[in-house]
Design a protein around this motif. Structure first.
Motif, PDB file in Angstrom:
ATOM      1  N   CYS A 171       8.239  -3.683  -5.282  1.00 35.23           N
ATOM      2  CA  CYS A 171       8.604  -3.950  -3.881  1.00 35.23           C
ATOM      3  C   CYS A 171       7.741  -3.097  -2.952  1.00 35.23           C
ATOM      4  O   CYS A 171       7.591  -1.894  -3.160  1.00 35.23           O
ATOM      5  CB  CYS A 171      10.076  -3.627  -3.668  1.00 35.23           C
ATOM      6  SG  CYS A 171      10.575  -3.668  -1.932  1.00 35.23           S
ATOM      7  N   ILE A 172       7.185  -3.724  -1.903  1.00 30.61           N
ATOM      8  CA  ILE A 172       6.343  -2.992  -0.950  1.00 30.61           C
ATOM      9  C   ILE A 172       7.073  -2.726   0.371  1.00 30.61           C
ATOM     10  O   ILE A 172       6.454  -2.278   1.340  1.00 30.61           O
ATOM     11  CB  ILE A 172       5.016  -3.740  -0.689  1.00 30.61           C
ATOM     12  CG1 ILE A 172       5.285  -5.168  -0.189  1.00 30.61           C
ATOM     13  CG2 ILE A 172       4.145  -3.748  -1.939  1.00 30.61           C
ATOM     14  CD1 ILE A 172       4.025  -5.918   0.257  1.00 30.61           C
ATOM     15  N   GLY A 173       8.378  -3.041   0.406  1.00 31.98           N
ATOM     16  CA  GLY A 173       9.149  -2.733   1.614  1.00 31.98           C
ATOM     17  C   GLY A 173       8.708  -3.512   2.844  1.00 31.98           C
ATOM     18  O   GLY A 173       8.758  -2.999   3.961  1.00 31.98           O
ATOM     19  N   CYS A 174       8.316  -4.766   2.637  1.00 38.13           N
ATOM     20  CA  CYS A 174       7.757  -5.538   3.755  1.00 38.13           C
ATOM     21  C   CYS A 174       8.827  -6.098   4.684  1.00 38.13           C
ATOM     22  O   CYS A 174       8.543  -6.451   5.831  1.00 38.13           O
ATOM     23  CB  CYS A 174       6.899  -6.675   3.224  1.00 38.13           C
ATOM     24  SG  CYS A 174       7.814  -7.924   2.285  1.00 38.13           S
ATOM     25  N   GLY A 175      10.057  -6.245   4.195  1.00 33.69           N
ATOM     26  CA  GLY A 175      11.129  -6.776   5.041  1.00 33.69           C
ATOM     27  C   GLY A 175      11.212  -8.292   5.081  1.00 33.69           C
ATOM     28  O   GLY A 175      12.066  -8.844   5.778  1.00 33.69           O
ATOM     29  N   VAL A 176      10.353  -8.986   4.341  1.00 35.18           N
ATOM     30  CA  VAL A 176      10.392 -10.456   4.351  1.00 35.18           C
ATOM     31  C   VAL A 176      11.752 -10.972   3.866  1.00 35.18           C
ATOM     32  O   VAL A 176      12.362 -11.855   4.469  1.00 35.18           O
ATOM     33  CB  VAL A 176       9.225 -11.019   3.500  1.00 35.18           C
ATOM     34  CG1 VAL A 176       9.463 -12.484   3.136  1.00 35.18           C
ATOM     35  CG2 VAL A 176       7.917 -10.885   4.260  1.00 35.18           C
ATOM     36  N   CYS A 177      12.246 -10.392   2.769  1.00 39.49           N
ATOM     37  CA  CYS A 177      13.539 -10.838   2.229  1.00 39.49           C
ATOM     38  C   CYS A 177      14.668 -10.574   3.216  1.00 39.49           C
ATOM     39  O   CYS A 177      15.565 -11.404   3.394  1.00 39.49           O
ATOM     40  CB  CYS A 177      13.816 -10.140   0.902  1.00 39.49           C
ATOM     41  SG  CYS A 177      13.774  -8.331   1.002  1.00 39.49           S
ATOM     42  N   ILE A 222       9.323 -10.940  -6.503  1.00 37.48           N
ATOM     43  CA  ILE A 222      10.523 -10.220  -6.970  1.00 37.48           C
ATOM     44  C   ILE A 222      11.723 -11.132  -6.718  1.00 37.48           C
ATOM     45  O   ILE A 222      11.709 -11.955  -5.800  1.00 37.48           O
ATOM     46  CB  ILE A 222      10.642  -8.879  -6.221  1.00 37.48           C
ATOM     47  CG1 ILE A 222       9.510  -7.947  -6.667  1.00 37.48           C
ATOM     48  CG2 ILE A 222      11.998  -8.210  -6.435  1.00 37.48           C
ATOM     49  CD1 ILE A 222       9.362  -6.706  -5.835  1.00 37.48           C
ATOM     50  N   PRO A 264      15.328 -10.564  -5.784  1.00 36.41           N
ATOM     51  CA  PRO A 264      16.495  -9.746  -5.430  1.00 36.41           C
ATOM     52  C   PRO A 264      17.819 -10.433  -5.771  1.00 36.41           C
ATOM     53  O   PRO A 264      18.799  -9.749  -6.086  1.00 36.41           O
ATOM     54  CB  PRO A 264      16.346  -9.559  -3.913  1.00 36.41           C
ATOM     55  CG  PRO A 264      14.888  -9.710  -3.652  1.00 36.41           C
ATOM     56  CD  PRO A 264      14.422 -10.744  -4.633  1.00 36.41           C
ATOM     57  N   ALA A 296      16.458  -6.001  -0.241  1.00 37.25           N
ATOM     58  CA  ALA A 296      15.477  -4.993  -0.686  1.00 37.25           C
ATOM     59  C   ALA A 296      16.178  -3.736  -1.173  1.00 37.25           C
ATOM     60  O   ALA A 296      15.832  -3.187  -2.235  1.00 37.25           O
ATOM     61  CB  ALA A 296      14.518  -4.656   0.455  1.00 37.25           C
ATOM     62  N   CYS A 319       9.932 -13.777  -1.205  1.00 42.45           N
ATOM     63  CA  CYS A 319       9.311 -12.478  -1.510  1.00 42.45           C
ATOM     64  C   CYS A 319       7.850 -12.668  -1.907  1.00 42.45           C
ATOM     65  O   CYS A 319       7.545 -13.364  -2.882  1.00 42.45           O
ATOM     66  CB  CYS A 319      10.053 -11.773  -2.639  1.00 42.45           C
ATOM     67  SG  CYS A 319       9.195 -10.254  -3.149  1.00 42.45           S
ATOM     68  N   PRO A 320       6.923 -12.036  -1.206  1.00 51.18           N
ATOM     69  CA  PRO A 320       5.505 -12.223  -1.540  1.00 51.18           C
ATOM     70  C   PRO A 320       5.104 -11.566  -2.849  1.00 51.18           C
ATOM     71  O   PRO A 320       4.046 -11.877  -3.391  1.00 51.18           O
ATOM     72  CB  PRO A 320       4.780 -11.578  -0.350  1.00 51.18           C
ATOM     73  CG  PRO A 320       5.739 -10.573   0.194  1.00 51.18           C
ATOM     74  CD  PRO A 320       7.108 -11.139  -0.044  1.00 51.18           C
ATOM     75  N   LYS A 321       5.910 -10.666  -3.379  1.00 51.24           N
ATOM     76  CA  LYS A 321       5.607  -9.998  -4.644  1.00 51.24           C
ATOM     77  C   LYS A 321       6.309 -10.663  -5.820  1.00 51.24           C
ATOM     78  O   LYS A 321       6.347 -10.099  -6.927  1.00 51.24           O
ATOM     79  CB  LYS A 321       6.025  -8.526  -4.566  1.00 51.24           C
ATOM     80  CG  LYS A 321       5.252  -7.717  -3.533  1.00 51.24           C
ATOM     81  CD  LYS A 321       3.811  -7.489  -3.919  1.00 51.24           C
ATOM     82  CE  LYS A 321       3.703  -6.542  -5.084  1.00 51.24           C
ATOM     83  NZ  LYS A 321       2.297  -6.245  -5.429  1.00 51.24           N
ATOM     84  N   PHE A 328      16.398  -0.743   8.239  1.00 52.49           N
ATOM     85  CA  PHE A 328      16.007  -1.314   6.938  1.00 52.49           C
ATOM     86  C   PHE A 328      15.759  -0.197   5.918  1.00 52.49           C
ATOM     87  O   PHE A 328      16.257  -0.246   4.787  1.00 52.49           O
ATOM     88  CB  PHE A 328      14.752  -2.166   7.149  1.00 52.49           C
ATOM     89  CG  PHE A 328      14.109  -2.684   5.900  1.00 52.49           C
ATOM     90  CD1 PHE A 328      14.625  -3.790   5.249  1.00 52.49           C
ATOM     91  CD2 PHE A 328      12.970  -2.078   5.380  1.00 52.49           C
ATOM     92  CE1 PHE A 328      14.022  -4.283   4.098  1.00 52.49           C
ATOM     93  CE2 PHE A 328      12.360  -2.567   4.237  1.00 52.49           C
ATOM     94  CZ  PHE A 328      12.890  -3.669   3.592  1.00 52.49           C
TER      95      PHE A 328
HETATM   96  S1  SF4 Z   1      10.299  -9.406   0.242  1.00 51.32           S
HETATM   97 FE1  SF4 Z   1       9.959  -8.558  -1.813  1.00 51.32          FE
HETATM   98  S2  SF4 Z   1       8.404  -6.967  -1.521  1.00 51.32           S
HETATM   99 FE2  SF4 Z   1       9.214  -7.453   0.512  1.00 51.32          FE
HETATM  100  S3  SF4 Z   1      10.894  -5.956   0.841  1.00 51.32           S
HETATM  101 FE3  SF4 Z   1      11.805  -7.790  -0.073  1.00 51.32          FE
HETATM  102  S4  SF4 Z   1      11.841  -7.423  -2.295  1.00 51.32           S
HETATM  103 FE4  SF4 Z   1      10.398  -5.957  -1.369  1.00 51.32          FE
END
Ligand code: SF4
Ligand code: SF4
Ligand code: FES
Length: 244
Positions: A152-158, A222, A224, A175, A218-220, A112
């Motif tokens: 983006c916090i790089g959480c990997g949810v997306c 955002i 994408p 991401a 996306c929890p933020k 990732f």
């Molecule tokens: S879900 Fe949102 S915050 Fe998390 S990695 Fe994806 S774009 Fe970044």
């Protein structure tokens, strides 16, 4: 949480193992304002110290605590149990999809993060960066487009929610492409040609099917999907100019 619910027992099914394994059931006490991460932490501290999971900040900053909660990827430190509990009053916790499982709820994030690099998701100052601070007015369209994706916090949810990643492990994913879009809109950056080349390969923006799961989850907050649409436009504009 009602007084009757607080103090009652919460059933939690947690994935144990790697690609093979089983769900293990725990029973813990429900508490007011309890988050999903609180639940996992309590289980690891009070019931089974061998449970593996990841967290750091507990306040939605680091991106390390994401898991699949009752079928949907989420950040767990900012998700209250009361928001996600199923009709039967249970929690089902699994590792993020589309990642190799290290153990239990901890996943391997290397690919990732490598994809952020593959998408040229880093600032390129060019051979002669200006010594002074650049002034980038907040109201300009480029600044606003960059700001929309920068948190983006790089959480990997997306990435976990994206079907194209599931079909094609080489797809750069939402991401990395979102990060590339923030840089395409960074007027100080001097690496645009290479970046647009990188994201226009067969594993890049054209592979996105625009089905919006990344943006929905996306929890933020955002988007994408829109960042990727912007990359598609930028790649087309560059092609029409003869890749200049
Ligand atoms: S879900 Fe949102 S915050 Fe998390 S990695 Fe994806 S774009 Fe970044
Ligand atoms: S919109 Fe594109 S990147 Fe987002 S989940 Fe769908 S296919 Fe993946
Ligand atoms: S623990 Fe840092 S975002 Fe959840």
């Amino acid at each position: 949480m009602t007084g009757a619910t607080q103090g009652s027992t919460l059933g939690v099914d947690i994935w144990r193992g790697t690609e093979t394994g089983r769900f293990q059931t725990f029973a813990i006490t429900r508490r007011a304002h309890q988050t999903v991460l609180d639940v996992v932490t309590e289980i690891q501290r009070e019931h089974d110290a061998t449970l593996s999971y990841r967290f750091a900040c507990r306040v939605g900053m680091c991106g390390s605590c994401a898991m699949v909660v009752n079928g949907r990827p989420r950040w767990t430190c900012r998700t209250r149990v009361s928001e996600v509990i199923d009709a039967g009053g249970r929690l089902r916790l699994e590792p993020l999809r589309n990642f190799a499982i290290v153990k239990d709820l901890a996943v391997e994030m290397t690919q990732f993060f490598d994809k952020l690099k593959d998408a040229k998701g880093y600032f390129e100052p060019g051979p002669a960066p200006t010594p002074d601070f650049a002034v980038v007015p907040p109201a300009t369209p480029e600044r606003q487009a960059a700001d929309a994706g920068i948190e983006c916090i790089g959480c990997g949810v997306c990435y976990s929610a994206c079907d194209v990643v599931a079909w094609d492990k080489d797809y750069l994913g939402p991401a990395a492409l979102n990060r590339a879009w923030t840089l395409v809109n960074d007027v100080r950056d001097r690496g645009q040609g290479e970046r647009l080349d990188a994201v226009s390969q067969s594993n890049g923006c054209q592979a996105c099917h625009t089905h919006m799961s990344c943006t929905s989850f996306c929890p933020k907050a955002i988007a994408p999907t829109y960042a990727i649409a912007g990359l598609k436009r930028a790649v087309l504009r560059r092609a029409l100019r003869g890749n200049l």
